[in-house]
Design a protein around this motif. Structure first.
Motif, PDB file in Angstrom:
ATOM      1  N   ARG A   1      -6.979  11.044  -7.446  1.00 33.22           N
ATOM      2  CA  ARG A   1      -7.123  12.336  -8.088  1.00 33.22           C
ATOM      3  C   ARG A   1      -6.783  13.424  -7.088  1.00 33.22           C
ATOM      4  O   ARG A   1      -6.902  13.238  -5.871  1.00 33.22           O
ATOM      5  CB  ARG A   1      -8.505  12.535  -8.698  1.00 33.22           C
ATOM      6  N   ASP A   2      -6.361  14.574  -7.602  1.00 26.30           N
ATOM      7  CA  ASP A   2      -5.974  15.690  -6.754  1.00 26.30           C
ATOM      8  C   ASP A   2      -7.119  16.670  -6.551  1.00 26.30           C
ATOM      9  O   ASP A   2      -7.070  17.492  -5.639  1.00 26.30           O
ATOM     10  CB  ASP A   2      -4.774  16.405  -7.379  1.00 26.30           C
ATOM     11  N   LEU A   3      -8.112  16.597  -7.399  1.00 21.62           N
ATOM     12  CA  LEU A   3      -9.270  17.470  -7.265  1.00 21.62           C
ATOM     13  C   LEU A   3     -10.464  16.781  -7.894  1.00 21.62           C
ATOM     14  O   LEU A   3     -10.370  16.291  -9.020  1.00 21.62           O
ATOM     15  CB  LEU A   3      -9.008  18.815  -7.959  1.00 21.62           C
ATOM     16  N   ASP A   4     -11.580  16.734  -7.168  1.00 23.95           N
ATOM     17  CA  ASP A   4     -12.825  16.154  -7.673  1.00 23.95           C
ATOM     18  C   ASP A   4     -13.858  17.256  -7.852  1.00 23.95           C
ATOM     19  O   ASP A   4     -14.284  17.881  -6.881  1.00 23.95           O
ATOM     20  CB  ASP A   4     -13.365  15.106  -6.696  1.00 23.95           C
ATOM     21  N   ILE A   5     -14.242  17.485  -9.104  1.00 27.08           N
ATOM     22  CA  ILE A   5     -15.293  18.452  -9.424  1.00 27.08           C
ATOM     23  C   ILE A   5     -16.534  17.665  -9.818  1.00 27.08           C
ATOM     24  O   ILE A   5     -16.465  16.780 -10.672  1.00 27.08           O
ATOM     25  CB  ILE A   5     -14.866  19.370 -10.580  1.00 27.08           C
ATOM     26  N   VAL A   6     -17.667  17.979  -9.199  1.00 25.40           N
ATOM     27  CA  VAL A   6     -18.911  17.264  -9.478  1.00 25.40           C
ATOM     28  C   VAL A   6     -19.942  18.234 -10.019  1.00 25.40           C
ATOM     29  O   VAL A   6     -20.232  19.263  -9.402  1.00 25.40           O
ATOM     30  CB  VAL A   6     -19.448  16.566  -8.209  1.00 25.40           C
ATOM     31  N   LEU A   7     -20.483  17.905 -11.182  1.00 30.24           N
ATOM     32  CA  LEU A   7     -21.526  18.716 -11.812  1.00 30.24           C
ATOM     33  C   LEU A   7     -22.889  18.152 -11.440  1.00 30.24           C
ATOM     34  O   LEU A   7     -23.121  16.940 -11.507  1.00 30.24           O
ATOM     35  CB  LEU A   7     -21.370  18.707 -13.329  1.00 30.24           C
ATOM     36  N   MET A   8     -23.793  19.040 -11.062  1.00 27.53           N
ATOM     37  CA  MET A   8     -25.148  18.634 -10.715  1.00 27.53           C
ATOM     38  C   MET A   8     -26.101  19.030 -11.840  1.00 27.53           C
ATOM     39  O   MET A   8     -26.056  20.148 -12.345  1.00 27.53           O
ATOM     40  CB  MET A   8     -25.581  19.289  -9.408  1.00 27.53           C
ATOM     41  N   ALA A   9     -26.950  18.081 -12.236  1.00 26.14           N
ATOM     42  CA  ALA A   9     -27.938  18.333 -13.281  1.00 26.14           C
ATOM     43  C   ALA A   9     -29.267  18.741 -12.650  1.00 26.14           C
ATOM     44  O   ALA A   9     -29.541  18.425 -11.488  1.00 26.14           O
ATOM     45  CB  ALA A   9     -28.138  17.074 -14.125  1.00 26.14           C
ATOM     46  N   PRO A  10     -30.109  19.452 -13.405  1.00 25.18           N
ATOM     47  CA  PRO A  10     -31.440  19.777 -12.893  1.00 25.18           C
ATOM     48  C   PRO A  10     -32.173  18.492 -12.497  1.00 25.18           C
ATOM     49  O   PRO A  10     -32.202  17.525 -13.235  1.00 25.18           O
ATOM     50  CB  PRO A  10     -32.116  20.465 -14.080  1.00 25.18           C
ATOM     51  N   GLY A  11     -32.731  18.486 -11.311  1.00 26.23           N
ATOM     52  CA  GLY A  11     -33.470  17.323 -10.835  1.00 26.23           C
ATOM     53  C   GLY A  11     -32.664  16.375  -9.981  1.00 26.23           C
ATOM     54  O   GLY A  11     -33.243  15.497  -9.315  1.00 26.23           O
ATOM     55  N   ASP A  12     -31.336  16.510  -9.950  1.00 26.51           N
ATOM     56  CA  ASP A  12     -30.510  15.585  -9.170  1.00 26.51           C
ATOM     57  C   ASP A  12     -30.861  15.612  -7.685  1.00 26.51           C
ATOM     58  O   ASP A  12     -30.822  14.579  -7.012  1.00 26.51           O
ATOM     59  CB  ASP A  12     -29.023  15.915  -9.334  1.00 26.51           C
ATOM     60  N   PHE A  13     -31.183  16.789  -7.165  1.00 28.75           N
ATOM     61  CA  PHE A  13     -31.423  16.914  -5.730  1.00 28.75           C
ATOM     62  C   PHE A  13     -32.745  16.278  -5.303  1.00 28.75           C
ATOM     63  O   PHE A  13     -32.972  16.045  -4.118  1.00 28.75           O
ATOM     64  CB  PHE A  13     -31.387  18.388  -5.313  1.00 28.75           C
ATOM     65  N   GLU A  14     -33.616  15.993  -6.278  1.00 27.13           N
ATOM     66  CA  GLU A  14     -34.890  15.340  -5.948  1.00 27.13           C
ATOM     67  C   GLU A  14     -34.948  13.916  -6.480  1.00 27.13           C
ATOM     68  O   GLU A  14     -35.972  13.233  -6.341  1.00 27.13           O
ATOM     69  CB  GLU A  14     -36.061  16.142  -6.544  1.00 27.13           C
ATOM     70  N   ASP A  15     -33.863  13.445  -7.074  1.00 29.67           N
ATOM     71  CA  ASP A  15     -33.874  12.148  -7.754  1.00 29.67           C
ATOM     72  C   ASP A  15     -33.582  11.008  -6.782  1.00 29.67           C
ATOM     73  O   ASP A  15     -33.251  11.215  -5.608  1.00 29.67           O
ATOM     74  CB  ASP A  15     -32.845  12.152  -8.894  1.00 29.67           C
ATOM     75  N   ARG A  16     -33.712   9.771  -7.311  1.00 34.40           N
ATOM     76  CA  ARG A  16     -33.444   8.559  -6.531  1.00 34.40           C
ATOM     77  C   ARG A  16     -32.302   7.773  -7.165  1.00 34.40           C
ATOM     78  O   ARG A  16     -31.935   7.993  -8.311  1.00 34.40           O
ATOM     79  CB  ARG A  16     -34.699   7.678  -6.481  1.00 34.40           C
ATOM     80  N   LEU A  17     -31.789   6.833  -6.388  1.00 35.25           N
ATOM     81  CA  LEU A  17     -30.744   5.953  -6.899  1.00 35.25           C
ATOM     82  C   LEU A  17     -31.285   5.031  -7.983  1.00 35.25           C
ATOM     83  O   LEU A  17     -32.483   4.742  -8.047  1.00 35.25           O
ATOM     84  CB  LEU A  17     -30.174   5.093  -5.758  1.00 35.25           C
ATOM     85  N   LEU A  18     -30.375   4.573  -8.838  1.00 39.98           N
ATOM     86  CA  LEU A  18     -30.724   3.542  -9.809  1.00 39.98           C
ATOM     87  C   LEU A  18     -31.249   2.295  -9.096  1.00 39.98           C
ATOM     88  O   LEU A  18     -30.849   2.008  -7.968  1.00 39.98           O
ATOM     89  CB  LEU A  18     -29.475   3.166 -10.619  1.00 39.98           C
ATOM     90  N   PRO A  19     -32.147   1.523  -9.684  1.00 37.68           N
ATOM     91  CA  PRO A  19     -32.800   1.770 -10.973  1.00 37.68           C
ATOM     92  C   PRO A  19     -34.090   2.565 -10.868  1.00 37.68           C
ATOM     93  O   PRO A  19     -34.752   2.790 -11.876  1.00 37.68           O
ATOM     94  CB  PRO A  19     -33.065   0.350 -11.476  1.00 37.68           C
ATOM     95  N   SER A  20     -34.467   3.001  -9.628  1.00 32.64           N
ATOM     96  CA  SER A  20     -35.684   3.800  -9.484  1.00 32.64           C
ATOM     97  C   SER A  20     -35.530   5.182 -10.096  1.00 32.64           C
ATOM     98  O   SER A  20     -36.485   5.758 -10.609  1.00 32.64           O
ATOM     99  CB  SER A  20     -36.050   3.938  -8.004  1.00 32.64           C
ATOM    100  N   GLY A  21     -34.325   5.718 -10.020  1.00 34.24           N
ATOM    101  CA  GLY A  21     -34.048   7.040 -10.578  1.00 34.24           C
ATOM    102  C   GLY A  21     -32.806   7.007 -11.437  1.00 34.24           C
ATOM    103  O   GLY A  21     -32.455   5.967 -11.996  1.00 34.24           O
ATOM    104  N   ARG A  22     -32.102   8.154 -11.478  1.00 33.98           N
ATOM    105  CA  ARG A  22     -30.935   8.271 -12.353  1.00 33.98           C
ATOM    106  C   ARG A  22     -29.634   8.410 -11.579  1.00 33.98           C
ATOM    107  O   ARG A  22     -28.561   8.517 -12.180  1.00 33.98           O
ATOM    108  CB  ARG A  22     -31.094   9.485 -13.278  1.00 33.98           C
ATOM    109  N   LEU A  23     -29.683   8.452 -10.249  1.00 33.82           N
ATOM    110  CA  LEU A  23     -28.479   8.697  -9.470  1.00 33.82           C
ATOM    111  C   LEU A  23     -27.602   7.455  -9.378  1.00 33.82           C
ATOM    112  O   LEU A  23     -28.066   6.374  -9.023  1.00 33.82           O
ATOM    113  CB  LEU A  23     -28.832   9.177  -8.060  1.00 33.82           C
ATOM    114  N   ARG A  24     -26.324   7.626  -9.669  1.00 34.22           N
ATOM    115  CA  ARG A  24     -25.355   6.548  -9.502  1.00 34.22           C
ATOM    116  C   ARG A  24     -24.849   6.478  -8.072  1.00 34.22           C
ATOM    117  O   ARG A  24     -24.362   5.433  -7.630  1.00 34.22           O
ATOM    118  CB  ARG A  24     -24.170   6.754 -10.462  1.00 34.22           C
ATOM    119  N   GLU A  25     -24.919   7.594  -7.354  1.00 39.44           N
ATOM    120  CA  GLU A  25     -24.529   7.663  -5.951  1.00 39.44           C
ATOM    121  C   GLU A  25     -25.501   8.569  -5.220  1.00 39.44           C
ATOM    122  O   GLU A  25     -26.123   9.453  -5.831  1.00 39.44           O
ATOM    123  CB  GLU A  25     -23.111   8.219  -5.794  1.00 39.44           C
TER     124      GLU A  25
END
Length: 314
Positions: free
Chosen positions: A140-164
């Motif tokens: 890809r030539d440009l990667d745009i990432v959207l952050m949802a409320p709570g992402d900055f305090e979340d955990r990786l799967l399966p404990s949380g919702r973060l895929r990375e």
């Protein structure tokens, strides 16, 4: 913490390292690719963002298509979305994008193969890749990432919702934050940080409706409904991408009778998944989600400039 979270995190780290070192290869399409993705499992607003970005590109006269894996569809292979088709055939979000933007939308298990079909069939100048951040096999030539409320305090799967993990934001070219998310989070990376505001637009709403949805973060929809001045008689939650059945319609009518509700209220995505059953829910109001981007002209200028920088020179 779930012990599987550590194993999941190690697997993600290894996969990203293999891509970074070129052990796992990427394939490049002829036309530039702009990816819209996120870190979590849903609810960040990728599809509304793709549609808002698409409208801005159309205003600039740029011809584009949209590529998607089409989560939840019952078909296989690469297909060009027919706006008159069904969610089971093309996926709910690709179908919604095709209907709202009126541009080519191509779905397939392989983003690369979907892009190849798009380039063979349509004279577009740009590919928008829906939910593409984790699918690194397509360059890809440009990667745009959207952050949802709570992402900055979340955990990786399966404990949380973060895929990375949050460290993966280093791979992004730009991030998009909700307008009400604390500004200090923007220091986590260099590069553009854009803001977006999401709100729903309602026409005539039945009194005290039964509000229902099948979304990754249903609480966001219900909060927007209440913010719009509507007090639902009930809030009914279905799983994300839910394919509605006659039994679901009967359940909703039972809640309406029980509570004396005046009708029903749902989202555009759920209206797509209702299909022909939508006619059975009367009166029904569809809440249109409007996403507003800060500094939209600057956003498009930045995207086009970055794409121009990364194109091979003849």
């Amino acid at each position: 913490m779930n012990p599987l979270t550590g194993l999941y995190g190690a697997g993600i780290a290894l996969r990203n390292k293999l891509f970074d070192r070129g052990v796992l290869s990427t394939m490049r399409l002829e036309q530039p690719v702009v990816s819209v993705g996120n870190l979590s499992t849903g609810g960040s607003g990728k599809t509304p963002f793709v549609m808002a970005l698409g409208e801005l590109l159309k205003e600039r006269g740029i011809r584009f298509d949209v590529l998607s894996r089409a989560y939840g569809r019952k078909t296989r292979g690469v297909l060009v979305v027919d706006p008159d088709g069904s969610a089971s055939e093309f996926g709910d979000e690709p179908l919604l994008i095709a209907r709202k933007l009126a541009v080519p939308v191509v779905v397939g298990e392989s983003h690369y193969e979907a892009g190849r079909v798009a380039e063979q069939k349509f004279q577009t100048q740009l590919h928008l890749l829906d939910d593409g951040f984790q699918h690194r096999s397509l360059a890809r030539d440009l990667d745009i990432v959207l952050m949802a409320p709570g992402d900055f305090e979340d955990r990786l799967l399966p404990s949380g919702r973060l895929r990375e993990p949050l460290s993966s934001l280093e791979r992004a070219d730009a991030i998009v934050l909700p307008q009400d998310l604390a500004a200090e989070h923007s220091f986590l990376r260099e590069g553009p940080v854009w803001r977006m505001t999401r709100q729903i637009s309602l026409s005539i709403v039945p009194p005290s409706p039964v509000a229902f949805c099948g979304l990754a973060r249903p609480e966001q929809f219900f909060a927007q409904v209440r913010a719009a001045g509507v007090v639902p008689a009930a809030e009914v939650i279905f799983r994300d991408h839910h394919a509605y059945s006659k039994g679901d319609i009967q359940r909703l009518f039972a809640r309406r009778r029980e509570l004396g509700a005046g009708g029903f209220l749902t989202t555009e995505k759920d209206a797509v998944n209702l299909g022909s059953l939508r006619a059975d829910l009367e009166p029904l109001t569809i809440a249109a989600l409007k996403l507003t981007l800060d500094r939209p002209a600057e956003l498009i200028d930045t995207i086009l400039a970055r794409i121009a920088e990364r194109q091979p020179r003849s």
